[in-house]
Write an enzyme that holds these catalytic residues in place. Structure first.
Site, PDB file in Angstrom:
ATOM      1  N   CYS A  15       8.547   0.349 -18.147  1.00 20.21           N
ATOM      2  CA  CYS A  15       7.655  -0.219 -17.126  1.00 20.21           C
ATOM      3  C   CYS A  15       7.666   0.646 -15.862  1.00 20.21           C
ATOM      4  O   CYS A  15       6.625   0.858 -15.228  1.00 20.21           O
ATOM      5  CB  CYS A  15       8.071  -1.638 -16.756  1.00 20.21           C
ATOM      6  SG  CYS A  15       7.987  -2.773 -18.142  1.00 20.21           S
ATOM      7  N   ARG A  39       2.636  -5.538 -23.315  1.00 17.52           N
ATOM      8  CA  ARG A  39       1.820  -4.632 -22.474  1.00 17.52           C
ATOM      9  C   ARG A  39       0.354  -4.822 -22.846  1.00 17.52           C
ATOM     10  O   ARG A  39      -0.148  -4.170 -23.771  1.00 17.52           O
ATOM     11  CB  ARG A  39       2.253  -3.176 -22.692  1.00 17.52           C
ATOM     12  CG  ARG A  39       3.712  -2.943 -22.372  1.00 17.52           C
ATOM     13  CD  ARG A  39       4.159  -1.512 -22.575  1.00 17.52           C
ATOM     14  NE  ARG A  39       5.611  -1.484 -22.665  1.00 17.52           N
ATOM     15  CZ  ARG A  39       6.442  -1.544 -21.636  1.00 17.52           C
ATOM     16  NH1 ARG A  39       5.969  -1.592 -20.413  1.00 17.52           N
ATOM     17  NH2 ARG A  39       7.750  -1.544 -21.807  1.00 17.52           N
TER      18      ARG A  39
HETATM   19  C1  BEZ Z   1      11.036  -1.224 -20.636  1.00 19.48           C
HETATM   20  O1  BEZ Z   1      11.786  -0.278 -20.634  1.00 19.48           O
HETATM   21  O2  BEZ Z   1      10.096  -1.333 -19.849  1.00 19.48           O
HETATM   22  C2  BEZ Z   1      11.270  -2.309 -21.628  1.00 19.48           C
HETATM   23  C3  BEZ Z   1      11.713  -1.954 -22.889  1.00 19.48           C
HETATM   24  C4  BEZ Z   1      11.936  -2.951 -23.829  1.00 19.48           C
HETATM   25  C5  BEZ Z   1      11.729  -4.281 -23.499  1.00 19.48           C
HETATM   26  C6  BEZ Z   1      11.243  -4.604 -22.246  1.00 19.48           C
HETATM   27  C7  BEZ Z   1      10.992  -3.618 -21.305  1.00 19.48           C
END
Ligand code: BEZ
Length: 233
Positions: free
Chosen positions: A51, A134
């Site tokens: 994110c 997402r």
């Molecule tokens: C992230 O790194 O944004 C992420 C990865 C896995 C689950 C939720 C967020």
């Protein structure tokens, strides 16, 4: 209640309305954005690496989207103070792929109750029952949902593709054409298939068209013309 988790707006429908608190104050969606396009996108959680890479990229590209008459609005099921702390950390501490000191100026919605996430079908319990996936919703100036793209938690989005999709839809609207696979401004565009035998015959001899067959005709569309038309006035 459960069914809201699975409900989602569809392409061609009015974007569901909501009022929300964001890092840039209160917003009314989509009425605050009726003069242009808006991309509403969700992310799983603040202070997570994928994110963070996405927010830095989107914030860096924001002016490019704004120039194409498109605003950005983010959302996660975290609270406002978490959002503020995360965005401050990004600006003050994170350096990634040459991006640093990145300020996120577009609104980030707090959605602890998951009200908006459920309304837009951003919760996918098979993936996570506490984090939005997402999701990306493209909403046009009439408040209509024009495209929806979903990615799982582990997959960071391709922002070049989001920009390409935006410009392609704006070009289709402005010039009444369609765009072929992998189209980019300057590439030939597709004209709608012939609706009668007469038109089909005419198309095959029209020197301004390149017809592979009667149902598959392309024509040139100048890149500058496209960009001039879609740029914000
Ligand atoms: C992230 O790194 O944004 C992420 C990865 C896995 C689950 C939720 C967020």
């Amino acid at each position: 209640m459960e069914e809201h988790v699975f409900s989602m707006p569809r392409i061609g429908e009015k974007a569901p309305e909501f009022k929300a608190t964001t890092t840039q104050g209160e917003i009314n969606f989509p009425s605050d954005y009726k003069d242009g396009w808006v991309i509403l996108f969700s992310h799983p959680a603040d202070f997570t690496p994928v994110c963070t890479s996405e927010f830095m990229t989107f914030a860096t590209l924001e002016s490019k989207f704004n120039d194409a008459n498109c605003k950005l609005v983010g959302l996660s099921v975290d609270g406002l103070y978490s959002h503020i702390a995360w965005l401050r950390t990004i600006k003050e501490k994170i350096e990634y792929k040459g991006m640093k000191n990145v300020e996120v100026n577009f609104p980030l919605i707090e959605d602890i109750t998951m009200e908006v996430a459920k309304k837009y079908g951003m919760m996918m319990p098979g993936e996570s029952s506490t984090k939005a996936v997402r999701a990306v919703f493209f909403v046009d100036p009439k408040g209509i949902i024009r495209a929806i793209i979903y990615y799982p938690l582990s997959l960071g989005r391709n922002f070049d593709e989001l920009y390409r999709a935006l410009i392609a839809m704006q070009t289709a609207d402005a010039f009444s054409i369609a765009t072929p696979a992998d189209w980019r401004p300057g590439d030939d565009v597709i004209i709608s298939p012939a609706g009668s035998c007469g038109t089909a015959k005419e198309r095959m001899t029209d020197t301004e068209l390149d017809c592979k067959d009667w149902f598959f005709c392309t024509k040139k569309l100048d890149k500058d013309l496209v960009m001039k038309k879609i740029q914000k006035k």
